[in-house]
Scaffold this motif. Structure first.
Motif, PDB file in Angstrom:
ATOM      1  N   ARG A 108      30.122  33.748 -37.973  1.00  0.00           N
ATOM      2  CA  ARG A 108      29.137  33.812 -38.822  1.00  0.00           C
ATOM      3  C   ARG A 108      27.849  33.668 -38.086  1.00  0.00           C
ATOM      4  N   ARG A 109      27.772  32.992 -36.991  1.00  0.00           N
ATOM      5  CA  ARG A 109      26.601  32.726 -36.326  1.00  0.00           C
ATOM      6  C   ARG A 109      26.128  34.073 -35.603  1.00  0.00           C
ATOM      7  N   ILE A 110      27.022  34.879 -35.085  1.00  0.00           N
ATOM      8  CA  ILE A 110      26.906  35.847 -34.450  1.00  0.00           C
ATOM      9  C   ILE A 110      26.396  36.969 -35.645  1.00  0.00           C
ATOM     10  N   ALA A 111      26.765  37.025 -36.670  1.00  0.00           N
ATOM     11  CA  ALA A 111      26.430  37.832 -37.754  1.00  0.00           C
ATOM     12  C   ALA A 111      25.065  37.719 -38.264  1.00  0.00           C
ATOM     13  N   LEU A 112      24.779  36.295 -38.460  1.00  0.00           N
ATOM     14  CA  LEU A 112      23.361  35.949 -38.659  1.00  0.00           C
ATOM     15  C   LEU A 112      22.407  36.251 -37.465  1.00  0.00           C
ATOM     16  N   MET A 113      22.674  36.212 -36.383  1.00  0.00           N
ATOM     17  CA  MET A 113      21.733  36.679 -35.267  1.00  0.00           C
ATOM     18  C   MET A 113      21.539  38.362 -35.356  1.00  0.00           C
ATOM     19  N   SER A 114      22.660  38.837 -35.612  1.00  0.00           N
ATOM     20  CA  SER A 114      22.551  40.349 -35.774  1.00  0.00           C
ATOM     21  C   SER A 114      21.542  41.143 -36.777  1.00  0.00           C
ATOM     22  N   LEU A 115      21.645  40.042 -37.950  1.00  0.00           N
ATOM     23  CA  LEU A 115      21.108  40.374 -38.998  1.00  0.00           C
ATOM     24  C   LEU A 115      19.316  40.119 -38.793  1.00  0.00           C
ATOM     25  N   ILE A 116      18.932  39.096 -38.226  1.00  0.00           N
ATOM     26  CA  ILE A 116      17.833  38.718 -37.842  1.00  0.00           C
ATOM     27  C   ILE A 116      17.286  39.782 -36.864  1.00  0.00           C
ATOM     28  N   GLY A 117      18.045  39.994 -35.849  1.00  0.00           N
ATOM     29  CA  GLY A 117      17.607  40.890 -34.835  1.00  0.00           C
ATOM     30  C   GLY A 117      17.371  42.218 -35.272  1.00  0.00           C
ATOM     31  N   LEU A 118      18.273  42.868 -36.246  1.00  0.00           N
ATOM     32  CA  LEU A 118      18.030  44.176 -36.516  1.00  0.00           C
ATOM     33  C   LEU A 118      16.896  44.281 -37.380  1.00  0.00           C
ATOM     34  N   LEU A 119      16.674  43.114 -38.387  1.00  0.00           N
ATOM     35  CA  LEU A 119      15.553  43.113 -39.259  1.00  0.00           C
ATOM     36  C   LEU A 119      14.156  43.141 -38.330  1.00  0.00           C
ATOM     37  N   PHE A 120      14.287  42.361 -37.317  1.00  0.00           N
ATOM     38  CA  PHE A 120      13.165  42.530 -36.334  1.00  0.00           C
ATOM     39  C   PHE A 120      12.897  43.815 -35.762  1.00  0.00           C
TER      40      PHE A 120
END
Length: 282
Positions: free
Chosen positions: A68-80
């Motif tokens: 879940r932590r990597i998924a959240l990091m992925s979401l933030i990075g992609l939106l950025f």
């Protein structure tokens, strides 16, 4: 003074390339059309989905594969990346990398399995891998341009050649490191070579094989900027354009987007390799 005649090795290479282009030009054109169609079709298909929705889908996939932590990091990075304005170039780069790595895996893992089972094959494969890993990456672009012209296809081909060796080497290493007592036990139960591979050796070697896939992804990403020199689109093209125009800010933005994608892919594939293995019952 060295009076020895110069060995015309470069001329031999040029003549060999010319012969291949003349003899197999139709084959190379067909390969080029297929690869270009796959990459361009993937980009256009992904671009039809709204960027926010696609970022969420990518993050859910990362959650399914990793944590879940990597998924959240992925979401933030992609939106950025989306808010920086590099979403479409990111899709172009991602399609190029995924296509390259997929081809490298499809070719590399069977070669690694073959090399792990046959000592003679291993003696042939290892020197070729040494050559592939030590040859400067720019050199791969020259024959790729002759065979496939400029554009995304030579970038894919060069990335495949450059990124394949870790998958082959670590597949061989992982299978060879399976404990000998387990191999002897499978032989005692009368297992065939195929059963031993599929039920014991490959499952136990999966973390090492995934480490090879991870390294192939990283090497393919490192080829992105180099491939842009022969017309490959994506974030690498943005970096290359910024360098030629001395736009430091734009180059840093595009480079940061590449780093974000690299971190996401690295963390996801690492976690996939650490997944708990199932049983190895015969």
């Amino acid at each position: 003074m060295n009076n020895l005649p110069r060995l015309p090795f470069a001329d031999w290479i040029d003549n060999g390339v010319d012969w291949l282009v003349t003899t197999f030009g139709t084959v190379f054109d067909g390969i080029s059309d297929v690869l270009a169609g796959i990459v361009e079709g993937s980009v256009e298909g992904l671009n039809m989905v709204p960027s926010i929705l696609l970022a969420v889908l990518f993050s859910l996939l990362a959650w399914l594969i990793s944590t879940r932590r990597i998924a959240l990091m992925s979401l933030i990075g992609l939106l950025f990346i989306d808010y920086l304005g590099y979403w479409y170039p990111m899709l172009q780069m991602l399609a190029l990398v995924v296509t390259s790595v997929t081809i490298a895996i499809v070719i590399g893992i069977p070669l690694g399995i073959w090399g792990s089972q046959q000592a003679r094959a291993r003696k042939i494969i290892n020197p070729i891998l040494d050559l592939m890993q030590t040859m400067p990456a720019f050199v791969y672009l020259l024959p790729a341009i002759f065979f496939f012209n400029i554009g995304v296809v030579p970038g894919v081909v060069a990335s495949v050649i450059f990124s394949m060796p870790p998958t082959i080497r670590l597949t061989m290493l992982g299978i060879e490191q399976v404990p000998k007592d387990l191999i002897e036990a499978t032989e005692a139960f009368g297992s065939t070579t195929w059963q031993r591979l599929m039920k014991v050796q490959i499952p136990l070697a999966k973390p090492t094989i995934m480490a090879g896939v991870n390294q192939s992804i990283m090497l393919s990403l490192s080829m992105v900027v180099i491939a842009s020199m022969v017309g490959a689109p994506g974030l690498g093209e943005e970096v290359y354009r910024a360098v030629t125009q001395l736009k430091t800010g734009v180059g840093f933005e595009a480079g940061l987007a590449i780093v974000i994608v690299a971190i996401i892919l690295d963390r996801v594939t690492q976690q996939a390799g650490k997944k708990k293995q199932g049983g190895t019952s015969l």
